[in-house]
Design a protein around this motif. Structure first.
Motif, PDB file in Angstrom:
ATOM      1  N   MET A   1       0.807  -1.219   0.000  1.00  7.13           N
ATOM      2  CA  MET A   1       0.000   0.000   0.000  1.00  7.13           C
ATOM      3  C   MET A   1       0.840   1.270   0.000  1.00  7.13           C
ATOM      4  SD  MET A   1      -1.303  -0.376   3.929  1.00  7.13           S
ATOM      5  CE  MET A   1      -0.901  -2.126   4.007  1.00  7.13           C
ATOM      6  N   LYS A   2       0.222   2.302  -0.513  1.00  7.69           N
ATOM      7  CA  LYS A   2       0.807   3.641  -0.494  1.00  7.69           C
ATOM      8  C   LYS A   2      -0.076   4.510   0.393  1.00  7.69           C
ATOM      9  CE  LYS A   2       1.146   7.702  -3.511  1.00  7.69           C
ATOM     10  NZ  LYS A   2       0.810   8.177  -4.871  1.00  7.69           N
ATOM     11  N   LEU A   3       0.486   5.005   1.465  1.00  5.94           N
ATOM     12  CA  LEU A   3      -0.247   5.855   2.400  1.00  5.94           C
ATOM     13  C   LEU A   3      -0.049   7.304   1.991  1.00  5.94           C
ATOM     14  CD1 LEU A   3       0.788   4.061   5.713  1.00  5.94           C
ATOM     15  CD2 LEU A   3      -1.170   3.577   4.252  1.00  5.94           C
ATOM     16  N   ASP A   4      -1.131   7.925   1.563  1.00  4.58           N
ATOM     17  CA  ASP A   4      -1.049   9.297   1.080  1.00  4.58           C
ATOM     18  C   ASP A   4      -2.411   9.951   1.282  1.00  4.58           C
ATOM     19  OD1 ASP A   4       0.529  11.323  -0.745  1.00  4.58           O
ATOM     20  OD2 ASP A   4      -1.481  11.177  -1.613  1.00  4.58           O
ATOM     21  N   ALA A   5      -2.422  11.159   1.797  1.00  4.00           N
ATOM     22  CA  ALA A   5      -3.687  11.833   2.094  1.00  4.00           C
ATOM     23  C   ALA A   5      -4.474  12.150   0.832  1.00  4.00           C
ATOM     24  CB  ALA A   5      -3.411  13.120   2.870  1.00  4.00           C
ATOM     25  N   THR A   6      -3.778  12.386  -0.283  1.00  2.19           N
ATOM     26  CA  THR A   6      -4.450  12.777  -1.532  1.00  2.19           C
ATOM     27  C   THR A   6      -4.768  11.582  -2.410  1.00  2.19           C
ATOM     28  OG1 THR A   6      -3.228  14.855  -1.459  1.00  2.19           O
ATOM     29  CG2 THR A   6      -4.323  14.291  -3.534  1.00  2.19           C
ATOM     30  N   ARG A   7      -3.773  10.705  -2.618  1.00  2.00           N
ATOM     31  CA  ARG A   7      -3.964   9.572  -3.526  1.00  2.00           C
ATOM     32  C   ARG A   7      -3.466   8.284  -2.886  1.00  2.00           C
ATOM     33  NH1 ARG A   7      -1.883  10.471  -9.467  1.00  2.00           N
ATOM     34  NH2 ARG A   7      -2.988   8.480  -9.618  1.00  2.00           N
TER      35      ARG A   7
END
Length: 456
Positions: free
Chosen positions: A200-206
Motif C-alpha cells: 500500500m501507499k499511504l497518502d492523504a491525496t492519492r
C-alpha cells in the motif's frame, strides 16, 4: 542458414488454439524452454489423459482481461526460476504463430505476474528458425496499441455485477475456491488477492493499494478477508486501507483483531455476561498453583493466545502435569490461557455459522477417540444438528460483541448450559457445507449484495 530468420528481443506471439490473439514475449536464448503466464491452474481428466485448465492475463498490468485455456499436459518438469527456487511445472505443447510462421513449441505454465513479460520464448523454439538481434524488437510483427485494443475488444465485458476481492493466502483452499465460484455464479467479478503480495501507499491525496508487479488495485466494491493467523497484523493494515478507499469489508480489521486476541475476546464475553468456561490468565510462575485451583483444578485446558484449528491447545490431566506445562510456556515468554475442562461434553462441540446476525447453519463436531478437541482438521467428524434457542441466541450475541458480520461460533454443552468456547473470524466452509448440505458461500455473497443494495 538461408532459412534462418532474424528475431528481435521482443516479439508478438499468437496462440489460435488457446484463443489468444496477441501476447508479447521476451526472446531469451538463455532459457531452454518457453514459458507462459498461467493462473488458477487446475488438473482435469479427459478419458485417460491429463489436461490442464488455466487462465492467462495476456496484457501486462491488466488483470481484467482473462482467457481460459485447456490443453493436454505434455510433461511435468522441475524448473529453477530466476530467483533460484526449484518447482514442478506442467509442460504443454501447442502451435504458436510468430510473424508468418506457425510451429509447435513446448511451454511451461508459470506464474509470471511479477515478470515484465507474460511470455518467454526459449531457445528450443528458436533453434533452426531464428537468430536473435537483441538491439531491436518486433521484427516479425508489430501491433499498435489501437490494434491490441481491437483484438481484445470482445474480452472486455461491461460491468454487470460487483467487483469483489477475496483477500487470503491460498487460492486452492476449499473455502476460498467455493467463495470465488459462488461469486462468479451470481454474476460478480471475483479476484483472488494474496495478502503477502499486496502492498500500500499511504497518502492523504492519492492512497493506493498495489499488487505484485506494480498493478494498482483500487476499484473493488467489497473485500472478503480470509486471514490466516500468521499474517493478521499485515492483513488488517490492508483491510483498513481498502476501507479508507471506499470498499466494503465483510469483516473489519478491528473485528478480526479482537477475535484473534483470545484474552481480549474472552474479557469482552465475560463483560457482556456470556457464559464461558472458567478461564485464568497470569504472568508469574509463583501464581501457577493458585491459577490451577482457580479453574477447578485438573483436568484442565491450556491454550496459546494465538492458537487456531485446535493447534496450541493442550489437555493437562493432573495438577502436576498442568503445573509443568504452564511453567514451561511461561519460561519461554509465551502467553497462555488456562481453562476448565468440560468433561460432560465427551469430546463434542457445536459450530454455528453466523452471517449478518443470523445462524445460517450449525453442525456438531466429534473428536476422534483419545482426543478432547472436536476439530475436523485433526480427524474429527461432523454432523448436522438442530441447536436450541438458547444456543442460537448465544452464537448471535457472541458474533455481535466482536462486531463480526461473518463468524464461526464454537459452543460446548455443559451441565451449566451452553458455554462459549471461541469465535473464529475466518471460519472454514468445507466441514459445515458437507455436514449440512447448505451453500454457505452463496449466503456470504448474498450478504454483500444486501449490504451494498445490489439487485441481481
Amino acid at each position: 542458414m538461408k532459412d534462418i530468420k532474424v528475431i528481435g528481443s521482443e516479439e508478438w506471439c499468437i496462440f489460435e488454439e488457446f484463443g489468444i490473439p496477441a501476447i508479447k514475449a521476451r526472446i531469451d536464448s538463455g532459457a531452454k524452454t518457453s514459458s507462459i503466464q498461467a493462473n488458477n491452474i487446475q488438473l482435469i481428466t479427459k478419458g485417460t489423459e491429463e489436461w490442464a485448465r488455466f487462465e492467462v492475463n495476456p496484457i501486462q498490468e491488466n488483470r481484467s482481461i482473462t482467457i481460459t485455456c485447456e490443453t493436454k499436459i505434455f510433461d511435468k518438469r522441475i524448473v529453477k526460476s530466476s530467483s533460484g527456487i526449484s518447482e514442478q511445472r506442467y509442460v504443454v505443447k501447442t502451435p504458436v504463430t510468430v510473424g508468418e510462421d506457425t510451429f509447435d513449441i513446448e511451454m511451461t505454465l508459470a506464474n509470471r505476474d511479477t515478470m515484465e513479460f507474460r511470455m518467454l520464448l526459449g531457445r528450443e523454439a528458436l533453434i533452426d528458425r531464428y537468430m536473435v538481434n537483441p538491439s531491436v524488437a518486433f521484427i516479425q510483427t508489430d501491433f499498435t496499441s489501437e490494434q491490441i485494443t481491437k483484438k481484445y475488444k470482445s474480452f472486455i465485458r461491461e460491468k454487470t455485477g460487483l467487483k469483489i476481492a477475496l483477500l487470503a493466502s491460498n487460492p486452492e483452499l476449499y473455502s476460498n475456491k467455493r467463495i470465488i465460484e459462488s461469486g462468479i455464479a451470481r454474476g460478480h467479478e471475483m479476484v483472488f488477492l494474496n495478502v503477502e503480495q499486496s502492498y500500500m501507499k499511504l497518502d492523504a491525496t492519492r492512497p493506493e493499494i498495489r499488487y505484485r508487479g506494480g498493478n494498482i488495485i483500487d476499484a473493488f466494491d467489497a473485500i472478503i478477508p480470509r486471514i490466516k493467523p500468521s499474517v493478521t497484523f499485515y492483513a488488517c493494515a490492508l483491510i483498513r486501507q481498502f476501507d479508507s478507499m471506499g470498499a466494503y469489508c465483510l469483516n473489519s480489521a478491528e473485528a478480526i483483531t479482537q477475535s484473534r486476541d483470545k484474552l481480549l475476546a474472552t474479557q469482552l464475553f465475560a463483560k457482556h455476561e456470556i457464559q464461558i468456561p472458567i478461564t485464568g490468565f497470569a504472568k508469574s510462575p509463583l501464581d501457577t498453583k493458585d491459577l490451577i485451583k482457580m479453574v477447578n483444578g485438573a483436568p484442565l485446558i491450556i491454550k496459546l493466545l494465538e492458537s487456531t484449528q485446535g493447534k496450541g491447545v493442550v489437555l493437562a490431566e493432573t495438577n502436576k502435569a498442568a503445573e509443568s506445562v504452564i511453567n514451561a510456556f511461561k519460561s519461554v515468554q509465551t502467553n497462555i490461557l488456562v481453562q476448565e475442562f468440560i468433561k460432560e461434553a465427551n469430546g463434542q462441540d457445536i459450530r454455528c455459522f453466523v452471517v449478518n446476525g443470523k445462524v445460517v447453519a450449525s453442525m456438531q463436531r466429534q473428536a476422534v477417540k483419545g482426543e478432547f478437541r472436536a476439530n475436523i482438521h485433526q480427524g474429527g467428524s461432523a454432523s448436522k444438528i438442530k441447536i436450541t434457542t438458547e444456543e442460537r441466541k448465544l452464537a448471535i450475541k457472541a458474533a455481535k460483541i466482536l462486531d463480526l458480520p461473518v463468524a464461526g461460533v464454537d459452543i460446548i454443552r455443559s451441565n451449566k448450559g451452553p458455554l462459549l468456547l471461541e469465535v473464529n473470524s475466518s471460519p472454514g466452509l468445507e466441514g459445515i457445507e458437507n455436514a449440512t448440505g447448505l451453500d454457505i458461500a452463496n449466503i456470504m455473497i448474498e450478504s454483500i449484495e444486501k449490504k451494498l443494495k445490489f439487485q441481481v
